[in-house]
Scaffold this motif. Structure first.
Motif, mmCIF file in Angstrom:
data_model
loop_
_atom_site.group_PDB
_atom_site.id
_atom_site.type_symbol
_atom_site.label_atom_id
_atom_site.label_comp_id
_atom_site.label_asym_id
_atom_site.label_seq_id
_atom_site.Cartn_x
_atom_site.Cartn_y
_atom_site.Cartn_z
ATOM 1 N N LEU A 6 163.562 48.398 80.307
ATOM 2 C CA LEU A 6 162.526 47.745 81.103
ATOM 3 C C LEU A 6 161.132 47.987 80.536
ATOM 4 C CD1 LEU A 6 163.801 48.472 84.722
ATOM 5 C CD2 LEU A 6 164.004 46.352 83.422
ATOM 6 N N ALA A 7 161.061 48.297 79.244
ATOM 7 C CA ALA A 7 159.752 48.555 78.649
ATOM 8 C C ALA A 7 158.867 47.317 78.669
ATOM 9 C CB ALA A 7 159.937 49.049 77.213
ATOM 10 N N PHE A 8 159.482 46.139 78.725
ATOM 11 C CA PHE A 8 158.690 44.909 78.743
ATOM 12 C C PHE A 8 158.172 44.590 80.139
ATOM 13 C CE2 PHE A 8 163.053 43.844 79.682
ATOM 14 C CZ PHE A 8 162.954 42.948 80.736
ATOM 15 N N ALA A 9 158.754 45.194 81.172
ATOM 16 C CA ALA A 9 158.364 44.898 82.560
ATOM 17 C C ALA A 9 157.164 45.767 82.939
ATOM 18 C CB ALA A 9 159.534 45.146 83.498
ATOM 19 N N THR A 56 145.432 51.154 82.241
ATOM 20 C CA THR A 56 146.457 50.916 81.218
ATOM 21 C C THR A 56 147.596 50.126 81.836
ATOM 22 O OG1 THR A 56 147.544 53.022 81.723
ATOM 23 C CG2 THR A 56 145.884 53.033 79.975
ATOM 24 N N ASN A 57 148.517 49.693 80.981
ATOM 25 C CA ASN A 57 149.718 49.020 81.465
ATOM 26 C C ASN A 57 150.707 50.056 81.986
ATOM 27 O OD1 ASN A 57 148.813 46.443 80.828
ATOM 28 N ND2 ASN A 57 149.628 46.541 78.747
ATOM 29 N N MET A 58 151.358 49.739 83.086
ATOM 30 C CA MET A 58 152.313 50.645 83.711
ATOM 31 C C MET A 58 153.614 49.899 83.969
ATOM 32 S SD MET A 58 152.088 52.635 87.400
ATOM 33 C CE MET A 58 150.541 53.429 86.960
ATOM 34 N N MET A 59 154.735 50.585 83.739
ATOM 35 C CA MET A 59 156.027 49.983 84.029
ATOM 36 C C MET A 59 156.195 49.767 85.525
ATOM 37 S SD MET A 59 158.736 51.828 81.475
ATOM 38 C CE MET A 59 158.479 51.840 79.706
ATOM 39 N N VAL A 60 156.925 48.714 85.856
ATOM 40 C CA VAL A 60 157.161 48.406 87.266
ATOM 41 C C VAL A 60 157.896 49.547 87.953
ATOM 42 C CG1 VAL A 60 158.335 46.825 88.832
ATOM 43 C CG2 VAL A 60 157.146 45.925 86.831
ATOM 44 N N LEU A 61 158.879 50.134 87.269
ATOM 45 C CA LEU A 61 159.635 51.233 87.864
ATOM 46 C C LEU A 61 158.732 52.437 88.142
ATOM 47 C CD1 LEU A 61 162.375 52.274 88.765
ATOM 48 C CD2 LEU A 61 162.830 52.993 86.419
ATOM 49 N N SER A 62 157.810 52.724 87.240
ATOM 50 C CA SER A 62 156.869 53.822 87.456
ATOM 51 C C SER A 62 155.993 53.555 88.673
ATOM 52 C CB SER A 62 155.997 54.026 86.221
ATOM 53 O OG SER A 62 156.760 54.400 85.114
ATOM 54 N N ARG A 63 155.573 52.308 88.817
ATOM 55 C CA ARG A 63 154.718 51.956 89.953
ATOM 56 C C ARG A 63 155.474 52.116 91.266
ATOM 57 N NH1 ARG A 63 149.593 52.279 91.332
ATOM 58 N NH2 ARG A 63 149.018 50.732 92.893
ATOM 59 N N ILE A 64 156.744 51.709 91.283
ATOM 60 C CA ILE A 64 157.540 51.829 92.508
ATOM 61 C C ILE A 64 157.708 53.297 92.891
ATOM 62 C CG2 ILE A 64 159.835 51.446 93.485
ATOM 63 C CD1 ILE A 64 160.000 48.902 91.826
ATOM 64 N N VAL A 122 147.792 65.540 88.628
ATOM 65 C CA VAL A 122 148.872 65.935 87.714
ATOM 66 C C VAL A 122 150.187 66.069 88.479
ATOM 67 C CG1 VAL A 122 149.716 67.832 86.278
ATOM 68 C CG2 VAL A 122 147.360 67.056 86.043
ATOM 69 N N THR A 123 150.121 66.613 89.686
ATOM 70 C CA THR A 123 151.332 66.797 90.481
ATOM 71 C C THR A 123 152.006 65.468 90.789
ATOM 72 O OG1 THR A 123 150.392 68.791 91.487
ATOM 73 C CG2 THR A 123 152.247 67.765 92.620
ATOM 74 N N LEU A 124 151.235 64.454 91.149
ATOM 75 C CA LEU A 124 151.823 63.178 91.524
ATOM 76 C C LEU A 124 152.168 62.306 90.322
ATOM 77 C CD1 LEU A 124 149.702 62.220 94.671
ATOM 78 C CD2 LEU A 124 151.842 63.475 94.536
ATOM 79 N N VAL A 125 151.488 62.503 89.210
ATOM 80 C CA VAL A 125 151.779 61.712 88.006
ATOM 81 C C VAL A 125 153.134 62.097 87.414
ATOM 82 C CG1 VAL A 125 151.001 61.374 85.609
ATOM 83 C CG2 VAL A 125 149.397 61.144 87.470
ATOM 84 N N VAL A 126 153.676 63.247 87.824
ATOM 85 C CA VAL A 126 155.001 63.660 87.349
ATOM 86 C C VAL A 126 156.027 62.565 87.616
ATOM 87 C CG1 VAL A 126 156.901 65.262 87.796
ATOM 88 C CG2 VAL A 126 154.587 66.136 87.496
ATOM 89 N N VAL A 127 156.013 61.993 88.817
ATOM 90 C CA VAL A 127 156.978 60.958 89.165
ATOM 91 C C VAL A 127 156.709 59.679 88.371
ATOM 92 C CG1 VAL A 127 157.944 59.637 91.079
ATOM 93 C CG2 VAL A 127 157.188 61.969 91.458
ATOM 94 N N GLN A 128 155.464 59.415 88.076
ATOM 95 C CA GLN A 128 155.131 58.264 87.249
ATOM 96 C C GLN A 128 155.711 58.418 85.848
ATOM 97 O OE1 GLN A 128 150.989 57.180 87.423
ATOM 98 N NE2 GLN A 128 151.084 56.062 85.499
ATOM 99 N N ALA A 129 155.620 59.627 85.290
ATOM 100 C CA ALA A 129 156.227 59.874 83.980
ATOM 101 C C ALA A 129 157.742 59.735 84.046
ATOM 102 C CB ALA A 129 155.849 61.279 83.502
ATOM 103 N N THR A 130 158.341 60.147 85.165
ATOM 104 C CA THR A 130 159.783 59.977 85.337
ATOM 105 C C THR A 130 160.168 58.502 85.255
ATOM 106 O OG1 THR A 130 159.912 61.955 86.727
ATOM 107 C CG2 THR A 130 161.713 60.373 86.904
ATOM 108 N N GLY A 131 159.396 57.645 85.905
ATOM 109 C CA GLY A 131 159.662 56.212 85.839
ATOM 110 C C GLY A 131 159.530 55.666 84.428
ATOM 111 N N GLU A 132 158.580 56.201 83.655
ATOM 112 C CA GLU A 132 158.429 55.764 82.263
ATOM 113 C C GLU A 132 159.664 56.136 81.446
ATOM 114 O OE1 GLU A 132 155.919 54.137 80.819
ATOM 115 O OE2 GLU A 132 154.528 54.057 82.520
ATOM 116 N N PHE A 133 160.151 57.361 81.607
ATOM 117 C CA PHE A 133 161.324 57.805 80.854
ATOM 118 C C PHE A 133 162.557 56.976 81.210
ATOM 119 C CE2 PHE A 133 159.183 62.200 81.035
ATOM 120 C CZ PHE A 133 158.411 61.891 79.938
#
Length: 264
Positions: free
Chosen positions: A109-112, A121-129, A91-102
């Motif tokens: 970049l919702a299509f990327a 699941t599908n993940m945005m490129v920015l969230s992955r970075i 949960v602590t590290l997924v916070v940054v992943q949610a930030t990338g989604e927002f």
């Protein structure tokens, strides 16, 4: 000739198996060791190695037969404790992943997206970075060693065979999941607010000058401003991640303490 009695063999199995279950639960659910790219053999070998290292300094094991319903209950109990610890760090590290989604949604970049085998699941490129940067920063700050230290101390706070735990701790863990949205939105708020103002300005421009094609102007403007603001965000990302890791490790320590009061 060396003779090994059944009681000695049983004691060795108990001293290894039950701590191994707690450590395995952490390895399976933690975001670092539990990643799908880590082979299962490596996870088992690491859990076994940690068990061998920690076993000599652990408290005495309960006098419960290994092959019994009580022994099975202890196995499940240790798996749940380890999985809960891993879930806190996830949960602590997924916070940054949610930030990338927002941020990605506001930048257009919702299509990327691409398929992430770790989450299924599908993940945005920015969230992955951002998530990759967070994992590397977690390793650079020795966060994995701090988690292992808390894991070793958990055998003193929560001895094996405790039998009873405080249900309030699991409610506390469920509420901690709200950190994904609160801290994630707080981190993304500067970019989201700036991009929202741009979108409002483009909407007003579209009403005042309909001959202008907003789609040809809006996407490049949102993407350019978003990239520039991301560059600004990166300059302060290290301090924010340190605060996030400290908050997660502090909560993990408090979570273990809350589980313990019913031991008496």
């Amino acid at each position: 000739m060396v003779e090994i009695t059944f009681d000695q063999l049983h004691g060795w199995l108990v001293a290894f198996l039950w701590p191994f279950c707690r450590i395995s639960g952490l390895m399976l659910t933690s975001p670092l060791w539990g990643h799908s790219s880590v082979p299962r053999q490596a996870k088992i070998a690491l859990a076994a190695s940690l068990t061998v290292v920690m076993a000599p300094v652990l408290p005495a094991m309960p006098s419960v037969p290994l092959f019994s319903w009580a022994g099975l209950g202890i196995v499940i109990e240790q798996l749940l404790v380890g999985a809960a610890m891993g879930l806190v760090m996830r949960v602590t590290l997924v916070v940054v992943q949610a930030t990338g989604e927002f941020i990605g949604l506001q930048m257009g970049l919702a299509f990327a997206t691409f398929f992430d085998p770790a989450s299924g699941t599908n993940m945005m490129v920015l969230s992955r970075i951002l998530y990759t940067i967070t994992l590397l920063m977690f390793l650079a700050l020795n966060g994995h060693l701090m988690v292992l230290e808390l894991l070793a101390s958990s055998f003193q706070t929560l001895p094996i065979g405790l039998g009873r735990y405080d249900p309030a701790a699991f409610e506390m863990l469920a509420r901690y999941g709200g950190t994904i949205f609160s801290f994630g939105m707080l981190l993304a708020l500067p970019l989201v607010a700036a991009l929202l103002i741009i979108n409002l300005g483009l909407g007003i421009l579209n009403r005042s000058a309909p001959q202008l094609t907003v789609f040809n102007i809006g996407f490049p403007a949102s993407l350019t401003v978003g990239v520039v603001l991301l560059m600004v965000l990166m300059t302060d990302l290290g301090r924010v991640l340190q605060r996030l890791f400290g908050q997660g490790l502090t909560f993990l320590s408090e979570f273990l303490q809350v589980l313990a009061p019913l031991s008496g």
